[in-house]
Write a protein that holds these residues in place. Sequence first.
Motif, PDB file in Angstrom:
ATOM      1  N   ALA A   4      52.824  16.877  48.125  1.00  0.00           N
ATOM      2  CA  ALA A   4      52.607  17.278  46.739  1.00  0.00           C
ATOM      3  C   ALA A   4      52.864  18.763  46.595  1.00  0.00           C
ATOM      4  O   ALA A   4      52.507  19.555  47.481  1.00  0.00           O
ATOM      5  CB  ALA A   4      51.183  16.953  46.297  1.00  0.00           C
ATOM      6  N   HIS A   5      53.485  19.147  45.489  1.00  0.00           N
ATOM      7  CA  HIS A   5      53.765  20.554  45.212  1.00  0.00           C
ATOM      8  C   HIS A   5      52.950  20.967  43.998  1.00  0.00           C
ATOM      9  O   HIS A   5      53.003  20.322  42.947  1.00  0.00           O
ATOM     10  CB  HIS A   5      55.251  20.769  44.942  1.00  0.00           C
ATOM     11  N   PHE A   6      52.185  22.064  44.132  1.00  0.00           N
ATOM     12  CA  PHE A   6      51.300  22.503  43.064  1.00  0.00           C
ATOM     13  C   PHE A   6      51.323  24.020  42.996  1.00  0.00           C
ATOM     14  O   PHE A   6      50.687  24.709  43.802  1.00  0.00           O
ATOM     15  CB  PHE A   6      49.878  22.004  43.335  1.00  0.00           C
ATOM     16  N   ASP A   7      52.074  24.566  42.034  1.00  0.00           N
ATOM     17  CA  ASP A   7      52.113  26.009  41.833  1.00  0.00           C
ATOM     18  C   ASP A   7      50.943  26.437  40.951  1.00  0.00           C
ATOM     19  O   ASP A   7      50.531  25.715  40.029  1.00  0.00           O
ATOM     20  CB  ASP A   7      53.427  26.432  41.175  1.00  0.00           C
ATOM     21  N   ILE A   8      50.409  27.622  41.216  1.00  0.00           N
ATOM     22  CA  ILE A   8      49.301  28.184  40.467  1.00  0.00           C
ATOM     23  C   ILE A   8      49.785  29.434  39.739  1.00  0.00           C
ATOM     24  O   ILE A   8      50.376  30.324  40.359  1.00  0.00           O
ATOM     25  CB  ILE A   8      48.131  28.579  41.398  1.00  0.00           C
ATOM     26  N   VAL A   9      49.544  29.496  38.448  1.00  0.00           N
ATOM     27  CA  VAL A   9      49.890  30.674  37.654  1.00  0.00           C
ATOM     28  C   VAL A   9      48.582  31.334  37.211  1.00  0.00           C
ATOM     29  O   VAL A   9      47.764  30.707  36.524  1.00  0.00           O
ATOM     30  CB  VAL A   9      50.751  30.307  36.437  1.00  0.00           C
ATOM     31  N   LEU A  10      48.384  32.594  37.594  1.00  0.00           N
ATOM     32  CA  LEU A  10      47.193  33.352  37.247  1.00  0.00           C
ATOM     33  C   LEU A  10      47.494  34.308  36.090  1.00  0.00           C
ATOM     34  O   LEU A  10      48.514  35.001  36.113  1.00  0.00           O
ATOM     35  CB  LEU A  10      46.681  34.150  38.432  1.00  0.00           C
ATOM     36  N   ALA A  11      46.600  34.350  35.127  1.00  0.00           N
ATOM     37  CA  ALA A  11      46.747  35.278  34.017  1.00  0.00           C
ATOM     38  C   ALA A  11      46.260  36.666  34.444  1.00  0.00           C
ATOM     39  O   ALA A  11      45.215  36.786  35.086  1.00  0.00           O
ATOM     40  CB  ALA A  11      45.935  34.796  32.816  1.00  0.00           C
ATOM     41  N   PRO A  12      46.985  37.727  34.112  1.00  0.00           N
ATOM     42  CA  PRO A  12      46.500  39.083  34.432  1.00  0.00           C
ATOM     43  C   PRO A  12      45.207  39.389  33.677  1.00  0.00           C
ATOM     44  O   PRO A  12      45.008  38.924  32.549  1.00  0.00           O
ATOM     45  CB  PRO A  12      47.645  39.989  33.961  1.00  0.00           C
ATOM     46  N   GLU A  13      44.348  40.168  34.310  1.00  0.00           N
ATOM     47  CA  GLU A  13      43.148  40.618  33.614  1.00  0.00           C
ATOM     48  C   GLU A  13      43.531  41.554  32.478  1.00  0.00           C
ATOM     49  O   GLU A  13      44.528  42.280  32.554  1.00  0.00           O
ATOM     50  CB  GLU A  13      42.222  41.350  34.580  1.00  0.00           C
ATOM     51  N   ALA A  14      42.740  41.505  31.425  1.00  0.00           N
ATOM     52  CA  ALA A  14      43.006  42.402  30.290  1.00  0.00           C
ATOM     53  C   ALA A  14      42.810  43.844  30.732  1.00  0.00           C
ATOM     54  O   ALA A  14      41.875  44.173  31.465  1.00  0.00           O
ATOM     55  CB  ALA A  14      42.067  42.072  29.133  1.00  0.00           C
ATOM     56  N   SER A  15      43.700  44.687  30.308  1.00  0.00           N
ATOM     57  CA  SER A  15      43.618  46.105  30.701  1.00  0.00           C
ATOM     58  C   SER A  15      42.652  46.856  29.794  1.00  0.00           C
ATOM     59  O   SER A  15      42.322  46.420  28.711  1.00  0.00           O
ATOM     60  CB  SER A  15      45.005  46.749  30.634  1.00  0.00           C
TER      61      SER A  15
END
Length: 299
Positions: free
Chosen positions: A288-299
Amino acid sequence: MDFSENDSVDAVLASFADTPDPRLREVMDGLVRHLHGFLRDVRPSLHEWEQAIDFLTAIGQRSDEHRQEFILFSDVMGASMLVETMEATRQAGGASGATGERVDATASTVLGPFHVVTSPERALGDTIDSVGTGEPCLIEGSVRAPDGTTVPGARIDVWQADEQGSYDVESEGRQPIGNGRGLFTADDDGRFWFRSIVPAHYPIPTDGPVGALLRATKRHPYRPAHVHFIVEAPGYVPVTTHVFVEGSPYLDSDAVFAVKQSLVRDFAAVDDADAAARHGLPNPFRRAHFDIVLAPEAS
């Protein structure tokens, strides 16, 4: 002043009027208004209210270092998923897609009641299965930002049930503590991979007060097969999520409302002796292939 049905909210709110923390005061204001409104709507008898108190007491008594019955209650009421969804919108600063998730970030789901054991540190490519039963599989992917930038060194905490649908802490010694768990660190290209077994769908615990509630309301207790993930890295918003096994029963009726189509993956059958040997797996195996996309923290 006599306490009456008509002035109950005002009387209780007045008792919290000097709360110095404005957020706590806001929370207590909302809680009092909704709680008293609920009680006026359903008009419980004193006996029914005592039953409600007994139910909450039983939830606390059933919670311990291996299981969190309050989280289970929150899950089956849909509260956990609602909070997760609202948090995703908040982290996006109000900008969200139709599902309420952070734009371009991996969808979040519930934590569940069994993230109660520290996952053992493991090297990339290690197996989280120390029992040697079940159908072997390879789970791989990468961690990146929404713009495609890789996130090296991200921490990936995973845990799952075994092929019988049990977690290590609930299998009564059939599995050692730490089985089905692992804490990995992504490589310099943000990639991760580990060996495991294909998890099974399973019922949430029904031997406590939450199970009694499900039986009384004719609800099934089942969750589709999945692997839990918590992924975090400095400068990014952590995500608590799952990868679900495509074709698993109960994908359309998860007892805790956590399935999102973007998290369903094919655990494809692979018949490749060379690939199996490279990854230390028997042939054939599942992948199984599972990519994770993380949102940047607000500056």
